[in-house]
Write a protein that holds these residues in place. Structure first.
Motif, mmCIF file in Angstrom:
data_model
loop_
_atom_site.group_PDB
_atom_site.id
_atom_site.type_symbol
_atom_site.label_atom_id
_atom_site.label_comp_id
_atom_site.label_asym_id
_atom_site.label_seq_id
_atom_site.Cartn_x
_atom_site.Cartn_y
_atom_site.Cartn_z
ATOM 1 N N ALA A 8 -5.198 -2.378 -10.425
ATOM 2 C CA ALA A 8 -4.345 -2.347 -9.223
ATOM 3 C C ALA A 8 -4.408 -0.997 -8.524
ATOM 4 O O ALA A 8 -4.443 -0.910 -7.301
ATOM 5 C CB ALA A 8 -2.911 -2.690 -9.592
ATOM 6 N N ARG A 9 -4.447 0.056 -9.314
ATOM 7 C CA ARG A 9 -4.486 1.405 -8.738
ATOM 8 C C ARG A 9 -5.689 1.568 -7.817
ATOM 9 O O ARG A 9 -5.576 2.086 -6.705
ATOM 10 C CB ARG A 9 -4.635 2.362 -9.899
ATOM 11 N N GLU A 10 -6.833 1.101 -8.341
ATOM 12 C CA GLU A 10 -8.066 1.202 -7.556
ATOM 13 C C GLU A 10 -7.912 0.428 -6.243
ATOM 14 O O GLU A 10 -8.283 0.900 -5.175
ATOM 15 C CB GLU A 10 -9.198 0.611 -8.395
ATOM 16 N N LEU A 11 -7.337 -0.770 -6.344
ATOM 17 C CA LEU A 11 -7.160 -1.595 -5.157
ATOM 18 C C LEU A 11 -6.223 -0.928 -4.159
ATOM 19 O O LEU A 11 -6.432 -0.992 -2.951
ATOM 20 C CB LEU A 11 -6.595 -2.969 -5.542
ATOM 21 N N GLU A 12 -5.200 -0.279 -4.686
ATOM 22 C CA GLU A 12 -4.245 0.368 -3.789
ATOM 23 C C GLU A 12 -4.860 1.586 -3.113
ATOM 24 O O GLU A 12 -4.415 2.002 -2.052
ATOM 25 C CB GLU A 12 -2.977 0.752 -4.564
ATOM 26 N N ASP A 13 -5.898 2.142 -3.743
ATOM 27 C CA ASP A 13 -6.557 3.300 -3.133
ATOM 28 C C ASP A 13 -7.552 2.901 -2.045
ATOM 29 O O ASP A 13 -7.861 3.700 -1.174
ATOM 30 C CB ASP A 13 -7.286 4.133 -4.205
ATOM 31 N N PHE A 14 -8.032 1.667 -2.092
ATOM 32 C CA PHE A 14 -9.052 1.244 -1.111
ATOM 33 C C PHE A 14 -8.650 1.515 0.335
ATOM 34 O O PHE A 14 -9.409 2.115 1.085
ATOM 35 C CB PHE A 14 -9.376 -0.248 -1.258
ATOM 36 N N PRO A 15 -7.468 1.049 0.754
ATOM 37 C CA PRO A 15 -7.148 1.231 2.177
ATOM 38 C C PRO A 15 -6.985 2.697 2.559
ATOM 39 O O PRO A 15 -6.988 3.026 3.732
ATOM 40 C CB PRO A 15 -5.813 0.496 2.337
ATOM 41 N N LEU A 16 -6.842 3.577 1.553
ATOM 42 C CA LEU A 16 -6.647 4.992 1.868
ATOM 43 C C LEU A 16 -7.973 5.726 2.009
ATOM 44 O O LEU A 16 -8.017 6.881 2.378
ATOM 45 C CB LEU A 16 -5.820 5.657 0.763
ATOM 46 N N GLN A 17 -9.056 5.022 1.692
ATOM 47 C CA GLN A 17 -10.346 5.690 1.760
ATOM 48 C C GLN A 17 -10.802 5.843 3.191
ATOM 49 O O GLN A 17 -10.539 4.999 4.030
ATOM 50 C CB GLN A 17 -11.398 4.877 1.003
ATOM 51 N N LEU A 18 -11.475 6.952 3.442
ATOM 52 C CA LEU A 18 -11.989 7.182 4.781
ATOM 53 C C LEU A 18 -13.482 7.461 4.639
ATOM 54 O O LEU A 18 -13.871 8.557 4.270
ATOM 55 C CB LEU A 18 -11.252 8.376 5.386
ATOM 56 N N PHE A 19 -14.292 6.491 4.879
ATOM 57 C CA PHE A 19 -15.745 6.643 4.781
ATOM 58 C C PHE A 19 -16.151 7.413 3.523
ATOM 59 O O PHE A 19 -16.766 8.479 3.624
ATOM 60 C CB PHE A 19 -16.289 7.378 6.009
ATOM 61 N N PRO A 20 -15.831 6.931 2.344
ATOM 62 C CA PRO A 20 -16.079 7.743 1.143
ATOM 63 C C PRO A 20 -17.537 8.159 0.975
ATOM 64 O O PRO A 20 -17.814 9.281 0.596
ATOM 65 C CB PRO A 20 -15.632 6.834 0.000
ATOM 66 N N GLU A 21 -18.461 7.271 1.295
ATOM 67 C CA GLU A 21 -19.856 7.605 1.019
ATOM 68 C C GLU A 21 -20.442 8.536 2.087
ATOM 69 O O GLU A 21 -21.550 9.016 1.954
ATOM 70 C CB GLU A 21 -20.703 6.336 0.839
ATOM 71 N N ASN B 233 0.848 -1.183 0.000
ATOM 72 C CA ASN B 233 0.000 0.000 0.000
ATOM 73 C C ASN B 233 0.884 1.234 0.000
ATOM 74 O O ASN B 233 2.056 1.151 0.357
ATOM 75 C CB ASN B 233 -0.868 0.033 1.257
ATOM 76 N N ASN B 234 0.298 2.350 -0.340
ATOM 77 C CA ASN B 234 1.044 3.596 -0.280
ATOM 78 C C ASN B 234 0.491 4.466 0.833
ATOM 79 O O ASN B 234 -0.578 4.206 1.356
ATOM 80 C CB ASN B 234 0.955 4.328 -1.613
ATOM 81 N N LEU B 235 1.255 5.510 1.156
ATOM 82 C CA LEU B 235 0.819 6.395 2.230
ATOM 83 C C LEU B 235 -0.202 7.415 1.734
ATOM 84 O O LEU B 235 -1.014 7.905 2.502
ATOM 85 C CB LEU B 235 2.025 7.125 2.823
ATOM 86 N N LYS B 236 -0.097 7.750 0.450
ATOM 87 C CA LYS B 236 -1.021 8.741 -0.111
ATOM 88 C C LYS B 236 -1.496 8.243 -1.466
ATOM 89 O O LYS B 236 -0.859 7.390 -2.072
ATOM 90 C CB LYS B 236 -0.308 10.069 -0.370
ATOM 91 N N LYS B 237 -2.568 8.822 -1.941
ATOM 92 C CA LYS B 237 -2.994 8.542 -3.303
ATOM 93 C C LYS B 237 -2.007 9.183 -4.269
ATOM 94 O O LYS B 237 -1.402 10.217 -3.957
ATOM 95 C CB LYS B 237 -4.374 9.160 -3.545
#
Ligand SMILES: NC(=O)C1=CN([C@@H]2O[C@H](COP(=O)(O)OP(=O)(O)OC[C@H]3O[C@@H](n4cnc5c(N)ncnc54)[C@H](OP(=O)(O)O)[C@@H]3O)[C@@H](O)[C@H]2O)C=CC1
Ligand SMILES: [Cu+2]
Length: 578
Positions: free
Chosen positions: A291-304, A212-216
């Motif tokens: 893959a990009r989308e998957l890597e962004d998942f853990p960075l999401q914070l209650f998106p909806e 995972n990355n630290l930021k998008k």
């Protein structure tokens, strides 16, 4: 697992099946005389009963094919009954791998038995993990517990700290040279470069990129795509990156959903099989470009929740300051009175219902906007604008926040009349009236009584329906309803709630609308402002429900189009829409 065994000499034929926990066998009736005697009385032996109990109840199988089921502990007890046949059953702990071999040469006494976990059991699959950090260690431990063998690849195989018991550690190259097909890359992306030098060892392997990355958008390409570029001869599968080392270590995996993507179907299948064995639920997200989308998942914070929360905070702040100026500051400037104590309770109990009602109407506004848009366009086959789409998707969250504010309003209302300020005002009024020597200090105003009672009644009913709506939006409740039931509650009852709550607001102000003192500094009071959006929504909804409009809308929603698209139109639409 179905099996069938035939014994040539006597023609005995046994058919049966093995499952995770039981062995089920039956002699095929057509077989001739046979020594095979299984108990017809105990079709299901699931306990650890000694062989004798089976032996005692043993009776010849009737030709009609009686059957017996045995717990896998009991496979060996079958032996005595399968005379002159050799049955080798290998069980491997939970996942029963059963090999049935029949040899006429062997006597029953020489039956080969392999208890659980001996050398003869097929060796558990070997998996490789690169990196002995937090994630590597937790993942390895979980894999070992699920019956895999684990080998680590490390820069410092001799000084890499404590690893799960039973795992081996070696250099990266040595670990890659082992038989493991799956290699988990538990290394940060910044250190991937060294893997390029190992390309020959990793050819044909499935590399699981968990990073995972630290930021998008930290890097121009997804980590997994980068890994695949470094090692074009390996199949990279991106996935499991929504798991945390903590969850792995604590075994909080059952039913958890993980995502996979990758260009190699076999690679994905292997990772999916392993994940299923860990108790995870796997969702295939397609090729490695996801893959990009998957890597962004853990960075999401209650998106909806983001949009509804912003709306809630914005409305709360606006109305708080608006009412602060109108009530407290106005009183101070114009009348020289300090009523700042009202900020905590009275102001709160104005802001909360206002925000609640506006947010409730915002749940239903996009629906009517969409209806008018479809009517205007005369078709349902054109996409809604993005903002409307996003708005529609967060209606549930809007509604739940509105319910939260309604709760606060209800609690505040309970307490508000018990406050010191209210009691003081009431008593001073009585004393004042007595001082003025009025004969009837308590003039009973029938209209006022009606107004207030209806106001409370509508408040309570509205709140009840609010809670009902909130409950049905819970997945466990909503899931048990049919689509029609759900639609009825969310749409019909939802609009009814809006009507009731809006009337609650109107009744509150029924006798104040025309009073000039209501408009301090030429501003309308908060409850009046908050009635604007719900009223608009209700009027629009009423328009949509008019028979002529409703008919057209229903036809559009069933696929009818006002203008049949001809080629020019299609081109024009393409130009405008895309
Ligand atoms: N921790 C977590 O909960 C999660 C982590 N991840 C991802 O997993 C990856 C690893 O995370 P984590 O285990 O927490 O990180 P750690 O820092 O704990 O471990 C990283 C490991 O990588 C190896 N490493 C470090 N530097 C180098 C280098 N220069 N060259 C080669 N190998 C090196 C080391 O292993 P050694 O000394 O044996 O070579 C080290 O232990 C990251 O990409 C992270 O984003 C994903 C999901 C959850
Ligand atoms: Cu109210």
């Amino acid at each position: 697992m179905e099996f069938s065994v035939k014994k040539g000499g006597t023609g005995t034929q046994i058919k049966g099946s093995f499952s995770r926990s039981a062995c089920h066998m039956r002699r095929v009736p057509s077989a001739g005389s046979s020594e095979l005697q299984l108990s017809p009385e105990s079709p299901r032996v699931q306990s650890d009963a000694p062989p004798s109990s089976l032996h005692h109840s043993c009776a010849p199988l009737t030709p009609s094919g009686s059957s017996i089921s045995l717990h896998h502990h009991h496979y060996q007890w079958i032996m005595p009954y399968l005379t002159q046949q050799t049955l080798t059953i290998q069980t491997q702990s939970e996942n029963v791998t059963v090999v049935l071999r029949l040899s006429e040469m062997m006597k029953p006494e020489s039956v080969l038995m392999h208890p659980l976990g001996t050398a003869a059991a097929p060796e558990p699959e070997l998996l490789c993990i690169f990196g002995t950090g937090d994630l590597g260690r937790s993942l390895g431990q979980r894999l070992l517990q699920s019956g895999y063998r684990v080998v680590y690849g490390s820069r410092r195989p001799h000084s890499c700290g404590p690893l799960p018991q039973g795992a081996q550690v070696m250099s990266h190259a040595a670990a890659a040279a082992q038989s493991a097909r799956l290699i988990f890359i538990c290394i940060h992306r910044e250190h991937y470069a060294f893997l390029e030098t190992m390309a020959p060892h990793l050819e044909g392997k499935v590399l699981v990129d968990i990073s995972n990355n630290l930021k998008k958008d930290m890097y121009p390409e997804a980590n997994a795509a980068y890994l695949q570029r470094l090692l074009p001869d390996a199949s990279v599968v991106k996935g499991l990156n929504t798991l945390s080392a903590w969850a792995l270590q604590n075994g909080l995996l059952a039913g958890k959903q993980v995502f996979l993507c990758g260009d190699s179907a076999e690679g994905k299948q292997a990772v999916a099989a392993m994940s299923t064995k860990l108790g995870l639920t796997v969702l295939d997200k397609g090729s490695l470009s996801a893959a990009r989308e998957l890597e962004d998942f853990p960075l999401q914070l209650f998106p909806e929740w983001r949009l509804p929360l912003r709306v809630a905070v914005g409305l709360t702040a606006f109305f708080f300051f608006y009412l602060l100026i109108r009530d407290v500051i106005y009183a101070y400037v114009e009348q020289g009175k300090d009523i700042s104590y009202r900020i905590t309770m009275a102001l709160g109990n104005k802001v909360f219902p206002i925000v609640s009602l506006i947010m409730l109407s915002l749940c239903y506004l996009p629906g009517v906007i969409a209806a008018f848009l479809q009517l205007y366009r005369g078709t349902k086959y054109r996409r809604f604008p993005d903002w409307l789409d996003r708005w529609m998707l967060c209606r549930k969250q809007m509604g739940l926040i509105a319910l939260g504010f309604a709760f606060l309003h209800a609690i505040y209302t309970f307490v508000i009349s018990t406050r010191y300020a209210v009691r003081h005002k009431l008593i001073s009024r009585v004393v004042d009236e007595m001082k003025k020597n009025k004969t009837t200090p308590f003039d009973f105003d029938n209209t006022e009584a009606w107004g207030q009672d209806s106001f409370y009644m509508l408040g309570i009913l509205g709140f009840f329906l609010y809670v009902l709506l909130g409950l049905t939006s819970l997945p466990s409740v909503g899931g048990s309803l049919s689509w029609r039931e759900f639609n009825f509650i969310q749409s019909k009852l939802g609009h009814l709630t809006l009507i009731i709550c809006t009337s609650h607001g109107y009744i509150y102000g029924w006798n104040k609308f025309l009073r000039p003192s209501t408009y301090k500094w030429y501003t309308p009071p908060g409850y009046m402002l908050c009635l604007v959006v719900p009223s608009v929504v209700l009027v629009l909804k009423a328009l949509v429900l008019l028979p002529c409009v409703d008919r057209t809308l229903t036809r559009i929603r069933q696929g009818w189009e006002r203008t049949q698209p001809n080629e020019e139109m299609v081109q024009a639409t393409n130009l405008y829409v895309w």
